[in-house]
Scaffold this motif. Sequence first.
Motif, PDB file in Angstrom:
ATOM      1  N   LYS A  32      39.953 -16.265  53.833  1.00 38.15           N
ATOM      2  CA  LYS A  32      40.684 -15.552  54.875  1.00 38.15           C
ATOM      3  C   LYS A  32      41.775 -16.455  55.429  1.00 38.15           C
ATOM      4  CE  LYS A  32      40.107 -12.411  58.724  1.00 38.15           C
ATOM      5  NZ  LYS A  32      39.269 -11.285  59.140  1.00 38.15           N
ATOM      6  N   ARG A  75      51.990  -3.882  62.154  1.00 39.18           N
ATOM      7  CA  ARG A  75      50.687  -3.603  62.790  1.00 39.18           C
ATOM      8  C   ARG A  75      50.812  -3.287  64.267  1.00 39.18           C
ATOM      9  NH1 ARG A  75      47.178  -8.818  60.841  1.00 39.18           N
ATOM     10  NH2 ARG A  75      47.365  -8.535  58.588  1.00 39.18           N
ATOM     11  N   SER A  79      45.815 -12.861  61.047  1.00 37.46           N
ATOM     12  CA  SER A  79      45.147 -12.829  59.742  1.00 37.46           C
ATOM     13  C   SER A  79      46.047 -12.080  58.765  1.00 37.46           C
ATOM     14  CB  SER A  79      43.806 -12.099  59.849  1.00 37.46           C
ATOM     15  OG  SER A  79      42.957 -12.723  60.791  1.00 37.46           O
ATOM     16  N   ILE A  80      46.317 -12.687  57.608  1.00 34.97           N
ATOM     17  CA  ILE A  80      47.162 -12.023  56.605  1.00 34.97           C
ATOM     18  C   ILE A  80      46.389 -11.864  55.307  1.00 34.97           C
ATOM     19  CG2 ILE A  80      49.274 -12.893  57.654  1.00 34.97           C
ATOM     20  CD1 ILE A  80      49.498 -14.782  55.139  1.00 34.97           C
ATOM     21  N   ARG A  81      46.936 -11.027  54.446  1.00 34.09           N
ATOM     22  CA  ARG A  81      46.286 -10.758  53.171  1.00 34.09           C
ATOM     23  C   ARG A  81      46.438 -11.949  52.226  1.00 34.09           C
ATOM     24  NH1 ARG A  81      48.358  -4.493  52.201  1.00 34.09           N
ATOM     25  NH2 ARG A  81      47.564  -3.726  54.212  1.00 34.09           N
ATOM     26  N   ALA A  82      45.394 -12.176  51.417  1.00 36.69           N
ATOM     27  CA  ALA A  82      45.489 -13.191  50.364  1.00 36.69           C
ATOM     28  C   ALA A  82      46.686 -12.894  49.460  1.00 36.69           C
ATOM     29  CB  ALA A  82      44.201 -13.226  49.551  1.00 36.69           C
TER      30      ALA A  82
HETATM   31  P1  C2E Z   1      39.398  -8.057  56.856  1.00 36.77           P
HETATM   32  O1  C2E Z   1      39.837  -6.851  57.615  1.00 36.77           O
HETATM   33  O2  C2E Z   1      38.094  -8.689  57.244  1.00 36.77           O
HETATM   34  O3  C2E Z   1      39.353  -7.636  55.314  1.00 36.77           O
HETATM   35  C1  C2E Z   1      38.788  -8.537  54.333  1.00 36.77           C
HETATM   36  C2  C2E Z   1      39.128  -8.078  52.946  1.00 36.77           C
HETATM   37  O4  C2E Z   1      38.568  -6.772  52.718  1.00 36.77           O
HETATM   38  C3  C2E Z   1      40.621  -7.929  52.731  1.00 36.77           C
HETATM   39  O5  C2E Z   1      41.167  -9.195  52.360  1.00 36.77           O
HETATM   40  C4  C2E Z   1      40.667  -6.909  51.593  1.00 36.77           C
HETATM   41  O6  C2E Z   1      40.399  -7.550  50.363  1.00 36.77           O
HETATM   42  C5  C2E Z   1      39.502  -5.992  51.922  1.00 36.77           C
HETATM   43  N1  C2E Z   1      39.953  -4.836  52.717  1.00 36.77           N
HETATM   44  C6  C2E Z   1      39.695  -4.571  54.022  1.00 36.77           C
HETATM   45  N2  C2E Z   1      40.237  -3.391  54.395  1.00 36.77           N
HETATM   46  C7  C2E Z   1      40.862  -2.884  53.280  1.00 36.77           C
HETATM   47  C8  C2E Z   1      41.633  -1.696  53.043  1.00 36.77           C
HETATM   48  O7  C2E Z   1      41.841  -0.826  53.916  1.00 36.77           O
HETATM   49  N3  C2E Z   1      42.137  -1.549  51.794  1.00 36.77           N
HETATM   50  C9  C2E Z   1      41.940  -2.481  50.814  1.00 36.77           C
HETATM   51  N4  C2E Z   1      42.496  -2.276  49.604  1.00 36.77           N
HETATM   52  N5  C2E Z   1      41.220  -3.616  51.021  1.00 36.77           N
HETATM   53  C10 C2E Z   1      40.693  -3.810  52.242  1.00 36.77           C
HETATM   54  P2  C2E Z   1      42.727  -9.468  52.553  1.00 36.77           P
HETATM   55  O8  C2E Z   1      43.528  -8.359  51.952  1.00 36.77           O
HETATM   56  O9  C2E Z   1      42.974 -10.832  52.010  1.00 36.77           O
HETATM   57  O10 C2E Z   1      42.977  -9.446  54.133  1.00 36.77           O
HETATM   58  C11 C2E Z   1      42.535 -10.538  54.940  1.00 36.77           C
HETATM   59  C12 C2E Z   1      42.617 -10.171  56.390  1.00 36.77           C
HETATM   60  O11 C2E Z   1      43.984  -9.899  56.771  1.00 36.77           O
HETATM   61  C13 C2E Z   1      41.865  -8.909  56.773  1.00 36.77           C
HETATM   62  O12 C2E Z   1      40.504  -9.217  56.964  1.00 36.77           O
HETATM   63  C14 C2E Z   1      42.553  -8.524  58.063  1.00 36.77           C
HETATM   64  O13 C2E Z   1      42.105  -9.360  59.123  1.00 36.77           O
HETATM   65  C15 C2E Z   1      43.994  -8.869  57.784  1.00 36.77           C
HETATM   66  N6  C2E Z   1      44.716  -7.695  57.245  1.00 36.77           N
HETATM   67  C16 C2E Z   1      45.122  -7.507  55.994  1.00 36.77           C
HETATM   68  N7  C2E Z   1      45.796  -6.360  55.864  1.00 36.77           N
HETATM   69  C17 C2E Z   1      45.829  -5.804  57.087  1.00 36.77           C
HETATM   70  C18 C2E Z   1      46.415  -4.591  57.586  1.00 36.77           C
HETATM   71  O14 C2E Z   1      47.050  -3.768  56.891  1.00 36.77           O
HETATM   72  N8  C2E Z   1      46.256  -4.365  58.918  1.00 36.77           N
HETATM   73  C19 C2E Z   1      45.551  -5.223  59.711  1.00 36.77           C
HETATM   74  N9  C2E Z   1      45.427  -4.897  61.006  1.00 36.77           N
HETATM   75  N10 C2E Z   1      44.975  -6.360  59.268  1.00 36.77           N
HETATM   76  C20 C2E Z   1      45.130  -6.647  57.969  1.00 36.77           C
END
Ligand code: C2E
Length: 91
Positions: free
Chosen positions: A9, A39, A48-51
Amino acid sequence: SSAVTSSTKIVLNLESLGSLPADEAGPLARYASTIQAQRHDYNGKVLSIRAEDLKSLAIIYDMSPDELTTRLIEWGVLSPGMESVVGFGGG
Ligand code: C2E
Ligand code: C2E
Ligand code: C2E
């Protein structure tokens, strides 16, 4: 293979990011600002950003994701603890 796994993360320290010289941190700062705007998440001290976003940023900086991660730790932009989570090109 990349040491940045899907379970890593990425949590950016926005206060550290804001205090860095713009010529180096500018692209990262603009990327983070764009995510905050998408957002409507403006008030956090961290983001927190996506991998997947780290891979995009690595392309922008012309580095490998591991090299960029090392740079972010040097800049103080990755919160304490990432050193133990993110490897350095070994795995
Ligand atoms: P998180 O919310 O704890 O999500 C962890 C991982 O679960 C994400 O890693 C992703 O692989 C998967 N995941 C969760 N929700 C979804 C979803 O709606 N669709 C898909 N395809 N996968 C999902 P990732 O992508 O590396 O993101 C890491 C963290 O970044 C997330 O932790 C969250 O805190 C933040 N994040 C990423 N994208 C967004 C977004 O679009 N909006 C918000 N508010 N936060 C985001
Ligand atoms: P989207 O990718 O279609 O995601 C729609 C909504 O799904 C997000 O609304 C969020 O509530 C949820 N979501 C998606 N992926 C994740 C995740 O990994 N973790 C969490 N916690 N939630 C997730 P939100 O946050 O209002 O974002 C709106 C749009 O802004 C997203 O639409 C996406 O296009 C963009 N966005 C937001 N954060 C990120 C980011 O960290 N990276 C990228 N590449 N795009 C982002
Ligand atoms: P956490 O992921 O360890 O985040 C701890 C605190 O860091 C959050 O407390 C929040 O103050 C801050 N933080 C982390 N990422 C962001 C960010 O992208 N934007 C902003 N503005 N602040 C961020 P908070 O909000 O009370 O959340 C507590 C815990 O609740 C989080 O711990 C997480 O486990 C869960 N959580 C909150 N929002 C989401 C979400 O969108 N997705 C998932 N999967 N978990 C969430």
